[in-house]
Motif scaffolding. Sequence first.
Motif, PDB file in Angstrom:
ATOM      1  N   HIS A 186       6.949  15.964  95.937  1.00 13.00           N
ATOM      2  CA  HIS A 186       7.866  16.680  95.063  1.00 13.00           C
ATOM      3  C   HIS A 186       9.151  16.969  95.848  1.00 13.00           C
ATOM      4  CE1 HIS A 186       4.823  17.275  91.980  1.00 13.00           C
ATOM      5  NE2 HIS A 186       4.006  17.825  92.868  1.00 13.00           N
ATOM      6  N   THR A 187      10.246  17.172  95.149  1.00  9.82           N
ATOM      7  CA  THR A 187      11.530  17.403  95.818  1.00  9.82           C
ATOM      8  C   THR A 187      11.441  18.556  96.807  1.00  9.82           C
ATOM      9  OG1 THR A 187      12.750  16.548  93.923  1.00  9.82           O
ATOM     10  CG2 THR A 187      13.966  17.931  95.466  1.00  9.82           C
ATOM     11  N   TRP A 188      10.832  19.659  96.389  1.00 11.62           N
ATOM     12  CA  TRP A 188      10.713  20.810  97.283  1.00 11.62           C
ATOM     13  C   TRP A 188       9.850  20.477  98.502  1.00 11.62           C
ATOM     14  CZ3 TRP A 188       5.733  22.072  98.104  1.00 11.62           C
ATOM     15  CH2 TRP A 188       4.808  21.747  97.110  1.00 11.62           C
ATOM     16  N   ALA A 189       8.804  19.630  98.299  1.00 13.53           N
ATOM     17  CA  ALA A 189       7.922  19.255  99.409  1.00 13.53           C
ATOM     18  C   ALA A 189       8.669  18.389 100.415  1.00 13.53           C
ATOM     19  CB  ALA A 189       6.687  18.535  98.884  1.00 13.53           C
ATOM     20  N   GLU A 190       9.478  17.465  99.932  1.00 14.66           N
ATOM     21  CA  GLU A 190      10.264  16.630 100.832  1.00 14.66           C
ATOM     22  C   GLU A 190      11.249  17.478 101.639  1.00 14.66           C
ATOM     23  OE1 GLU A 190      10.002  13.540 101.609  1.00 14.66           O
ATOM     24  OE2 GLU A 190       8.581  12.825 100.117  1.00 14.66           O
ATOM     25  N   LEU A 191      11.875  18.443 100.978  1.00  9.44           N
ATOM     26  CA  LEU A 191      12.816  19.320 101.686  1.00  9.44           C
ATOM     27  C   LEU A 191      12.101  20.173 102.724  1.00  9.44           C
ATOM     28  CD1 LEU A 191      15.059  20.441  98.667  1.00  9.44           C
ATOM     29  CD2 LEU A 191      15.729  18.962 100.572  1.00  9.44           C
ATOM     30  N   ALA A 192      10.937  20.720 102.347  1.00  8.14           N
ATOM     31  CA  ALA A 192      10.162  21.520 103.290  1.00  8.14           C
ATOM     32  C   ALA A 192       9.698  20.670 104.470  1.00  8.14           C
ATOM     33  CB  ALA A 192       8.967  22.144 102.580  1.00  8.14           C
ATOM     34  N   HIS A 193       9.294  19.447 104.188  1.00  6.62           N
ATOM     35  CA  HIS A 193       8.848  18.523 105.227  1.00  6.62           C
ATOM     36  C   HIS A 193       9.972  18.246 106.221  1.00  6.62           C
ATOM     37  CE1 HIS A 193       7.423  14.205 106.265  1.00  6.62           C
ATOM     38  NE2 HIS A 193       6.833  15.062 107.055  1.00  6.62           N
ATOM     39  N   GLN A 194      11.146  17.912 105.714  1.00  6.89           N
ATOM     40  CA  GLN A 194      12.285  17.609 106.585  1.00  6.89           C
ATOM     41  C   GLN A 194      12.678  18.820 107.423  1.00  6.89           C
ATOM     42  OE1 GLN A 194      15.325  16.158 103.907  1.00  6.89           O
ATOM     43  NE2 GLN A 194      13.982  14.561 103.098  1.00  6.89           N
ATOM     44  N   LEU A 195      12.635  19.987 106.801  1.00  7.86           N
ATOM     45  CA  LEU A 195      13.071  21.190 107.506  1.00  7.86           C
ATOM     46  C   LEU A 195      12.089  21.591 108.590  1.00  7.86           C
ATOM     47  CD1 LEU A 195      15.254  23.290 107.680  1.00  7.86           C
ATOM     48  CD2 LEU A 195      14.137  24.573 105.843  1.00  7.86           C
ATOM     49  N   THR A 196      10.791  21.568 108.295  1.00  8.30           N
ATOM     50  CA  THR A 196       9.814  21.952 109.317  1.00  8.30           C
ATOM     51  C   THR A 196       9.807  20.952 110.470  1.00  8.30           C
ATOM     52  OG1 THR A 196       8.067  20.916 107.978  1.00  8.30           O
ATOM     53  CG2 THR A 196       8.305  23.308 107.826  1.00  8.30           C
ATOM     54  N   LEU A 197       9.977  19.677 110.172  1.00  9.08           N
ATOM     55  CA  LEU A 197      10.067  18.682 111.248  1.00  9.08           C
ATOM     56  C   LEU A 197      11.274  18.957 112.142  1.00  9.08           C
ATOM     57  CD1 LEU A 197       9.185  15.191 109.705  1.00  9.08           C
ATOM     58  CD2 LEU A 197       7.874  16.517 111.354  1.00  9.08           C
ATOM     59  N   LYS A 198      12.386  19.298 111.527  1.00  7.67           N
ATOM     60  CA  LYS A 198      13.590  19.610 112.303  1.00  7.67           C
ATOM     61  C   LYS A 198      13.341  20.819 113.196  1.00  7.67           C
ATOM     62  CE  LYS A 198      18.465  20.889 111.705  1.00  7.67           C
ATOM     63  NZ  LYS A 198      19.538  21.158 110.698  1.00  7.67           N
ATOM     64  N   TRP A 199      12.706  21.853 112.648  1.00 10.92           N
ATOM     65  CA  TRP A 199      12.415  23.043 113.448  1.00 10.92           C
ATOM     66  C   TRP A 199      11.476  22.710 114.598  1.00 10.92           C
ATOM     67  CZ3 TRP A 199      11.183  26.831 108.815  1.00 10.92           C
ATOM     68  CH2 TRP A 199      12.392  27.189 108.199  1.00 10.92           C
ATOM     69  N   ASN A 206      12.508  30.621 116.205  1.00  7.81           N
ATOM     70  CA  ASN A 206      13.036  31.720 115.399  1.00  7.81           C
ATOM     71  C   ASN A 206      12.894  31.420 113.915  1.00  7.81           C
ATOM     72  OD1 ASN A 206      13.770  33.410 117.510  1.00  7.81           O
ATOM     73  ND2 ASN A 206      15.785  32.467 117.732  1.00  7.81           N
ATOM     74  N   SER A 207      13.175  30.202 113.501  1.00  7.44           N
ATOM     75  CA  SER A 207      13.057  29.836 112.086  1.00  7.44           C
ATOM     76  C   SER A 207      11.595  29.687 111.679  1.00  7.44           C
ATOM     77  CB  SER A 207      13.817  28.540 111.811  1.00  7.44           C
ATOM     78  OG  SER A 207      15.211  28.728 111.995  1.00  7.44           O
ATOM     79  N   LEU A 208      10.783  29.081 112.548  1.00  5.26           N
ATOM     80  CA  LEU A 208       9.369  28.868 112.224  1.00  5.26           C
ATOM     81  C   LEU A 208       8.620  30.189 112.051  1.00  5.26           C
ATOM     82  CD1 LEU A 208       8.655  25.933 114.672  1.00  5.26           C
ATOM     83  CD2 LEU A 208       8.212  25.850 112.218  1.00  5.26           C
ATOM     84  N   LEU A 209       9.046  31.216 112.774  1.00  6.98           N
ATOM     85  CA  LEU A 209       8.312  32.482 112.772  1.00  6.98           C
ATOM     86  C   LEU A 209       8.919  33.529 111.844  1.00  6.98           C
ATOM     87  CD1 LEU A 209       7.614  32.845 116.609  1.00  6.98           C
ATOM     88  CD2 LEU A 209       6.186  31.777 114.858  1.00  6.98           C
ATOM     89  N   ASP A 210      10.072  33.240 111.272  1.00 10.09           N
ATOM     90  CA  ASP A 210      10.764  34.223 110.438  1.00 10.09           C
ATOM     91  C   ASP A 210      10.320  34.087 108.988  1.00 10.09           C
ATOM     92  OD1 ASP A 210      12.456  36.198 109.559  1.00 10.09           O
ATOM     93  OD2 ASP A 210      14.289  35.008 109.757  1.00 10.09           O
ATOM     94  N   ASP A 211       9.038  34.407 108.723  1.00 12.20           N
ATOM     95  CA  ASP A 211       8.484  34.149 107.399  1.00 12.20           C
ATOM     96  C   ASP A 211       9.060  35.060 106.322  1.00 12.20           C
ATOM     97  OD1 ASP A 211       7.202  36.415 108.333  1.00 12.20           O
ATOM     98  OD2 ASP A 211       5.181  35.577 108.220  1.00 12.20           O
TER      99      ASP A 211
END
Length: 266
Positions: A186-199, A206-211
């Motif tokens: 899904h579009t949101w899943a692809e965006l989440a995937h790209q972002l977590t990989l970048k982190w 800081n980004s990974l832990l800032d829930d």
Amino acid sequence: MTLPALFIGHGSPLNAVEDTAYRNSWLDLGEELRDIYDDEIENILCISSNWITDGTAVTAMDEPPTIRDFSGFPPVLDNISYPAPGNPELAAQIQQLLAPEPVTADLSWGLDHAAWMVLRNLFPDADIPVVQLSLNRNFNARQHYEMAQKLAVLRKQGVLIVGSGNIIHNLGLLDLRHANTPGPGHTWAELAHQLTLKWLKNNNLNSLLDDGHYPQPIRMSMPSPEHFWPLLYVLGVRKGKEYMEIFNDEIVGKSVSMTSLIIGMD
């Protein structure tokens, strides 16, 4: 010797037994671990997405039972046993390492499917003692990470640390017709995937832990966070910018990622 640490995206329970690319990668990884580390791996500490508790607990029995905590799957899964021994002494050491956080010595849980479905393929002989640490549902991401940091010393004491979950895990939006088939998410899943990989690749903790401030695609990827938390335990035992390898980096069923990683094995 310092042992590596693993985060395994486990996906469907059927990956325990079916001839999938994911199961085959676990079999190959297990052979590689045994070839490189052999008898250096004396114990396994598993942090599973499927054991959520109020407070923190650690399995402390000599013979942890195999827990089949799922339903609606073929009977072949009901007959699986993973008879790895436990290690009460390691459980007691974990209690000491995590102090002053109170940790209950649990005698009732055992090895749930997120643990044994991976371990039975990494270590088919079930001859290495396994201890499970629960996930405290009252902790935020940073608290889980800080708990893990206290456990890093175990890597130098013959303990292989294995987290089992899924970075993206939204079963409510799973494409059931292709639940274990890789492809675009899904579009949101692809965006989440790209972002977590970048982190991950930038070691952006800081980004990974800032829930409290995850962007919408990340929040969509984890309507509840327990499948994400085991990743934080593996990142927490990482030493600085220690080598990290990402594998099985695919989305299945449009809303579950199989992304996995190894810390400290090059």
